[in-house]
Design an enzyme around this catalytic site. Structure first.
Site, mmCIF file in Angstrom:
data_model
loop_
_atom_site.group_PDB
_atom_site.id
_atom_site.type_symbol
_atom_site.label_atom_id
_atom_site.label_comp_id
_atom_site.label_asym_id
_atom_site.label_seq_id
_atom_site.Cartn_x
_atom_site.Cartn_y
_atom_site.Cartn_z
ATOM 1 N N TYR A 61 0.849 -1.200 0.000
ATOM 2 C CA TYR A 61 0.000 0.000 0.000
ATOM 3 C C TYR A 61 0.880 1.244 0.000
ATOM 4 C CZ TYR A 61 -4.426 2.435 0.810
ATOM 5 O OH TYR A 61 -5.544 3.215 0.669
ATOM 6 N N PHE A 294 -9.137 8.446 -7.633
ATOM 7 C CA PHE A 294 -9.672 8.957 -6.373
ATOM 8 C C PHE A 294 -9.069 8.155 -5.234
ATOM 9 C CE2 PHE A 294 -12.407 8.879 -2.720
ATOM 10 C CZ PHE A 294 -12.841 10.177 -2.591
ATOM 11 N N LYS A 359 -18.371 -7.006 5.156
ATOM 12 C CA LYS A 359 -17.468 -6.216 5.987
ATOM 13 C C LYS A 359 -17.281 -6.872 7.350
ATOM 14 C CE LYS A 359 -16.105 -2.462 5.458
ATOM 15 N NZ LYS A 359 -14.830 -1.960 4.912
#
Length: 366
Positions: A61, A294, A359
Site C-alpha cells: 500500500y 480517487f 465487511k
C-alpha cells in the site's frame, strides 16, 4: 487515568508478507511511554478490517505508518489499522473540545486502530462523532467519505434534470452508500453487478433497500445490443450520464465508460480485477472522456477541513435516515477485552482477515 493503569494490547507488525499477512501480526502488551497528563487517552470501541489494512501488512500500500520503537519492542514496529471508533477516557488540561465519554475517529489514516487503547497528542487530530451507532461511526472515514466525496465533489448536478451516474461493483459497501447519497440528491444510479444465480434477488435488494435506480449484470453491461436497445429506455429522455465510478478495472471499466455522456468523468478508486484500465480511443476524441483517480487518504491529507466537513455531512445523512447503518451487512467479531487470551485475539483478527464477502468489524467488549 493513572500512568500505572495504562496497559495497552495492540496488534503490531515489524515486517511484511505479500502471501499471508496474518504471519506478520503479533499481539503485544505494553505500557506506553507517554503520560496521561500530557496526552488524550482513548479506548477502542470498534474497527473494521479494510482491504487497505491488509495491503499495508502485505507491504504493497502506498500509505503506511512509520515503524517506531515506542511500544517497548525489540525492533521498530507499527500498530495495524487505519480506521476505528474510540471513546475518550481522559484529556489533559488545555483540551477544550473533548471530554471523557466523547466518541471520536482519527482525522487521518495510519492511526493504528487495532489496539485496546491509543493516545493522541492533539485534539485537532480527532473528529467527534455523535448520534450514530458504532458500526456507522467505525466505518465512516473510509467508505462513507469515499462515497460522499465522489458523488458531491466533482460534478455539477442538476437536481431537476435527468442526471445519472454509473458504477461497477454494485454490491460493495461503497456502492451501496453511493446509491443512497445519490437518491437523496435526486441523482439516478445505474449499478453493475457480477452475473450470479440469484441476480434478481440481489438486484431487487439494491434497488428497493439501497436506492439504486437500476441494476444490470456485467454481461448486460458488455452487451452491444443491450447497450443500444435497452439502456436508452432505462435512462429515459434527455439523460445525462455524468459520472462513472470504477473499482473493478479491466473490461468492466471500459463498458461503464461507454455509457458516459459527452464530457463525462470516470473516477477510479479501486481495481478488484487487478486488470489495467482500457478505454476505447473514440471516447476521448469524440466524447471528451475525462478519467481521474480517487484516493480518500490523499484527499484527507490535502484538505483536512474538507474531511471534517465530509464526516459531518455523512453523519447527518445517517441521522436523517438517508443512509442505512452498515450493521445489517457487517460480520461482527467480538474482542472480549478482559477475558480473551492473546492467542484468541490473534485468532479472531486472523479469522477476520481471511473471511471474505461482507465487511468484518471487530467490536471490543469491555
Amino acid at each position: 487515568m493513572s500512568q500505572e493503569s495504562l496497559k495497552f494490547k495492540s496488534l503490531l507488525y515489524s515486517s511484511h508478507d505479500s502471501k499471508d499477512c496474518t504471519n506478520v501480526l503479533k499481539v503485544h502488551n505494553y505500557t506506553p511511554n507517554v503520560s496521561a497528563d500530557s496526552s488524550i487517552v482513548l479506548r477502542t470501541l470498534a474497527f473494521p478490517i479494510n482491504p487497505s489494512d491488509l495491503n499495508q501488512l502485505e507491504g504493497v500500500y502506498p500509505s503506511k505508518p512509520e515503524k517506531v520503537l515506542d511500544y517497548s519492542t525489540e525492533e521498530p514496529s507499527a500498530i495495524a489499522g487505519n480506521e476505528g471508533l474510540f471513546e475518550v477516557v481522559s484529556v489533559p488540561s488545555g483540551v477544550k473540545t473533548l471530554k471523557p465519554g466523547d466518541r471520536v475517529i482519527p482525522l487521518q489514516a495510519n492511526f493504528g486502530t487495532w489496539s485496546t487503547y491509543r493516545t493522541c497528542d492533539k485534539e485537532s487530530d480527532l473528529i467527534k462523532i455523535e448520534g450514530v451507532d458504532i458500526f456507522t461511526a467505525a466505518t465512516i472515514a473510509v467508505n462513507g467519505c469515499t462515497a460522499y466525496q465522489m458523488v458531491n465533489d466533482y460534478i455539477d448536478w442538476d437536481p431537476n434534470g435527468n442526471d445519472w451516474l454509473i458504477q461497477n461493483a454494485g454490491t460493495s459497501s461503497v456502492s451501496k452508500i453511493v446509491t443512497q447519497i445519490a437518491k437523496a440528491k435526486n441523482i439516478k444510479t445505474l449499478s453493475v453487478i457480477r452475473d450470479r444465480e440469484n441476480f434478481e434477488e440481489v438486484a431487487e435488494s439494491l434497488e428497493n433497500k439501497y436506492g439504486a435506480t437500476k441494476v444490470i449484470s456485467e454481461s448486460e453491461n458488455g452487451g452491444k445490443e443491450f447497450g443500444k436497445e435497452v439502456i436508452p429506455k432505462v435512462l429515459g429522455p434527455n439523460a445525462q450520464v455524468k459520472l462513472a465510478l470504477n473499482s473493478v478495472g479491466g473490461i468492466s471499466c471500459a463498458n461503464i465508460a461507454r455509457k458516459l455522456s459527452y464530457n463525462g468523468l470516470m473516477l477510479t478508486y479501486g481495481g478488484m480485477s487487478k486488470q489495467p484500465l482500457t478505454f476505447p480511443t473514440g471516447l476521448f476524441i469524440f466524447k471528451a472522456l475525462r478519467s481521474h483517480g480517487f484516493w480518500v487518504t490523499q484527499n484527507s491529507k490535502d484538505d483536512p477541513e474538507n474531511k471534517i466537513k465530509t464526516v459531518n455531512e455523512v453523519v447527518k445523512l445517517y441521522r436523517d435516515g438517508k443512509i442505512i447503518s452498515p450493521k445489517e451487512d457487517a460480520r461482527t467479531l467480538e474482542w472480549d477485552v478482559k477475558n480473551a487470551s492473546d492467542e484468541q485475539v490473534l485468532q479472531l483478527i486472523s479469522e477476520g482477515i481471511k473471511t471474505k464477502g461482507g465487511k468484518n468489524i471487530v467490536v471490543l467488549k469491555w
